[in-house]
Scaffold this motif. Structure first.
Motif, PDB file in Angstrom:
ATOM      1  N   GLY A 195       0.709  -1.262   0.017  1.00 16.45           N
ATOM      2  CA  GLY A 195      -0.234   0.081  -0.037  1.00 16.45           C
ATOM      3  C   GLY A 195       0.983   1.230   0.203  1.00 16.45           C
ATOM      4  O   GLY A 195       0.436   2.219  -0.676  1.00 16.45           O
ATOM      5  N   SER A 196       1.876   1.203   0.644  1.00 19.45           N
ATOM      6  CA  SER A 196       2.975   2.265   0.780  1.00 19.45           C
ATOM      7  C   SER A 196       3.369   2.565  -0.485  1.00 19.45           C
ATOM      8  O   SER A 196       3.573   3.912  -0.887  1.00 19.45           O
ATOM      9  CB  SER A 196       3.757   2.318   1.895  1.00 19.45           C
ATOM     10  OG  SER A 196       4.591   3.462   2.045  1.00 19.45           O
ATOM     11  N   GLU A 199       1.187   4.013  -3.164  1.00 24.81           N
ATOM     12  CA  GLU A 199       0.997   5.602  -2.920  1.00 24.81           C
ATOM     13  C   GLU A 199       2.336   6.373  -3.181  1.00 24.81           C
ATOM     14  O   GLU A 199       2.093   7.387  -3.941  1.00 24.81           O
ATOM     15  CB  GLU A 199       0.714   5.745  -1.390  1.00 24.81           C
ATOM     16  CG  GLU A 199       0.370   7.237  -1.264  1.00 24.81           C
ATOM     17  CD  GLU A 199       0.243   7.420   0.395  1.00 24.81           C
ATOM     18  OE1 GLU A 199      -0.005   8.508   0.800  1.00 24.81           O
ATOM     19  OE2 GLU A 199       0.009   6.523   0.970  1.00 24.81           O
ATOM     20  N   GLY A 202       2.882   6.842  -7.123  1.00 23.96           N
ATOM     21  CA  GLY A 202       2.137   7.792  -7.872  1.00 23.96           C
ATOM     22  C   GLY A 202       2.185   9.062  -7.397  1.00 23.96           C
ATOM     23  O   GLY A 202       1.444   9.991  -7.878  1.00 23.96           O
ATOM     24  N   THR A 203       3.270   9.612  -6.667  1.00 21.63           N
ATOM     25  CA  THR A 203       3.649  10.925  -6.449  1.00 21.63           C
ATOM     26  C   THR A 203       4.384  11.584  -7.374  1.00 21.63           C
ATOM     27  O   THR A 203       4.949  10.815  -8.425  1.00 21.63           O
ATOM     28  CB  THR A 203       4.632  10.840  -5.092  1.00 21.63           C
ATOM     29  OG1 THR A 203       5.821  10.252  -5.213  1.00 21.63           O
ATOM     30  CG2 THR A 203       3.955  10.267  -3.991  1.00 21.63           C
ATOM     31  N   ALA A 228       8.597   4.795   1.355  1.00 19.71           N
ATOM     32  CA  ALA A 228       7.585   3.646   1.476  1.00 19.71           C
ATOM     33  C   ALA A 228       7.973   2.940   2.701  1.00 19.71           C
ATOM     34  O   ALA A 228       7.234   2.096   3.105  1.00 19.71           O
ATOM     35  CB  ALA A 228       7.685   2.976   0.456  1.00 19.71           C
TER      36      ALA A 228
END
Length: 307
Positions: A195-196, A199, A202-203, A228
């Motif tokens: 999950g990290s 995320e 996608g930054t 992450a």
């Protein structure tokens, strides 16, 4: 950083005192006692035993006697295992428990982080689905059931590994227990890492790095892995404490010479000293691990400032 660590230690003292007090009174108020065996003791012998261990005094007096001894580093005697005090029993069993838990911790953390990164890079593709399924099995099945299943399949039917015991210090006997401990921990680590990592990938700064022509491996190594890791690091302290406490049941199932056999026997026989001593040991380990995790978190994320 050192000032923050000192304040955390001071703030943990009331928490530790409350936990010790709660455990003390819960144990003493529970039905039964350390001398309620199958064979009734003569009244004179029972009275002498209760006087020797201060059990004939009011409960509040017993509490203050225990706290006074605890402040001097004395965990008290074992009321069931003759000839040993609590510190000696912990010194005998805890090194084995710690070794097994640390082995499972290192293996599970490495596998979980790698599986989480692979699942994030191949999001919604077959490697992601396979890894998610594999880790969910470890998370959903309790460790005592997983231990029994692995004993039956690999120890009894296939005879690939010993089903239990600890013979001549052979590490071959630890394959199944370490697997039982490591599997759920690896599953939780991989879910957090996946999950990290999704995320982070996608930054904007990761997209900028890709637009400059950096390869996927360089993007992961230089820009994605470190941020992450923050949720994973937050879990590592409690995760290691879960492995240490979970090893108590695993040791009992596989018949291993760790602290688990003393704790389970003491709980069944109302050996107040051993149960309290083991609980205090794990409590301080958890507090220390949480402090270490906070310090590592601040090192990984420069934006974090503890005040």
């Amino acid at each position: 950083m050192l000032a923050y660590a000192f304040r955390r230690v001071l703030s943990a003292i009331p928490i530790a005192l409350i936990a010790v007090t709660a455990c003390f009174f819960i144990l003493r108020l529970a039905p039964g006692g350390p001398f309620d065996g199958e064979r009734a003791l003569p009244p004179t012998v029972l009275a002498n035993l209760r006087a020797h261990y201060n059990l004939d005094q009011p409960l509040i007096n017993q509490y203050f006697i225990y706290i006074w001894r605890l402040l001097h580093g004395d965990l008290g005697p074992s009321m069931v295992i003759d000839g040993f005090n609590v510190s000696q029993l912990i010194a005998i069993g805890f090194p084995f428990t710690l070794t097994m838990a640390l082995t499972a911790f290192v293996i599970a953390t490495a596998i979980g982080m790698l599986a989480g990164m692979v699942a994030a890079v191949y999001q919604n593709k077959w490697p992601d689905y396979v890894l998610v399924l594999a880790v969910m099995i470890g998370v959903l099945i309790p460790n005592f059931l997983m231990a029994a299943l692995l004993q039956l399949w690999f120890g009894v039917y296939l005879r690939w590994f010993p089903a239990g015991g600890w013979v001549n210090g052979s590490w071959w006997h630890l394959v199944l227990p370490v697997t039982v401990l490591a599997w759920p921990h690896a599953g939780r680590i991989s879910r957090l890492m996946r999950g990290s990592m999704i995320e982070v990938l996608g930054t904007n700064y990761v997209r900028t790095a890709r637009s400059k022509g950096l390869g996927e491996r360089l993007v992961l190594a230089r820009h994605a892995i470190k941020p992450a890791l923050l949720p994973v690091v937050s879990y590592l302290g409690p995760g290691l404490s879960y492995l240490l406490t979970g090893s108590l049941a695993v040791e009992q199932i596989f018949g291993l010479p760790g602290i688990g056999k003393y704790f389970v026997t003491a709980a069944l026989n109302r050996d107040y000293g051993v149960v309290l001593g083991t609980t205090i040991l794990y409590m301080f380990i958890i507090l220390a691990l949480n402090l270490i995790v906070d310090l590592v978190y601040a090192w990984l994320d420069p934006k974090v400032r503890y005040r």
